[in-house]
Structures are given as C-alpha cells and as structure tokens.
Scaffold this motif. Structure first.
Motif: not given
Length: 124
Positions: A47, A107, A35
């Motif tokens: 995210g 995310t 990520g």
C-alpha cells in the motif's frame, strides 16, 4: 458497473517525477476511499497511499512519505498520485482501488474494486 482506470506511468530517471491518474466510472468519490498500491516483480503488493471519501484524510507508506502526494479533483472523478524524487526502488506496477464508505482510510486496509495497473520504471 464500477471501473477504475490508471494512467500516467512510464520510464523516468532517478530524481524525476511522474503523476499517476486513477479515473473512476460508475460511482462517485464522495462515497469511496481510493488507495494506491504497487507491486514489484517477486515482491508482495504494498500500500502506497490513500485518500478517504471526504477527500481530507490521507495516509502514506513510510517509504513514500514526503515524496508522494495524493489528491483528487473537485468533480470527484479522478484521484492523482504525484510522485517526486523517484528512486529505482519505486519501480513497480501501480494500481488504484476503491473502498466503500471509508473516511479514515489506511494503506493496510482492504479494498473492494481494483484497476488494471500502470507500469512505473525508474532507471538511468
């Protein structure tokens, strides 16, 4: 020892592009989702994007969808974040992180291993 190292940050004008790299050491991307996250001064970490362990599934924050693209190399050692049409609000420290075993990354998920980050500044 698992290690993630980001690079590619810098100063760019609004509308410009940058490509961030996340090089991984001590493990293979076939077993980990990666990520990308960012944190601007005074704001919570956000995210940005992620790619699952298969390299097929991806996810993006609404704020970057259509402008950013996540990918990884065939060797399974580096994940990229191509950032186009950059805006001043994209200014932040960008970090990559690894999550073991995840095919369908998010995310908003939790990640186990983190890099140190690279600074991105978007300004005229």
């Amino acid at each position: 020892q698992l290690q993630l190292v980001e690079s590619g940050g810098g100063l760019v004008q609004p509308g410009g592009s940058l490509r961030l790299s996340c090089a991984v050491y001590g493990f293979t991307l076939d077993n980990y989702a990666i990520g990308w996250f960012r944190q601007a001064p005074g704001k919570e970490r956000e995210g940005v994007s992620c790619i699952g362990r298969s390299g097929v599934w991806t996810d993006y924050a609404d704020s970057v969808r259509g402008r950013f693209t996540i990918s990884r190399d065939n060797a399974g050692t580096t994940v990229y974040l191509q950032m186009n049409s950059l805006k001043p609000e994209d200014t932040a420290v960008y970090s990559c992180a690894a999550d073991y075993g995840t095919f369908y990354c998010s995310t908003r998920g939790s990640y186990d291993y983190w890099g140190q980050g690279t600074q991105v500044a978007v300004s005229s």
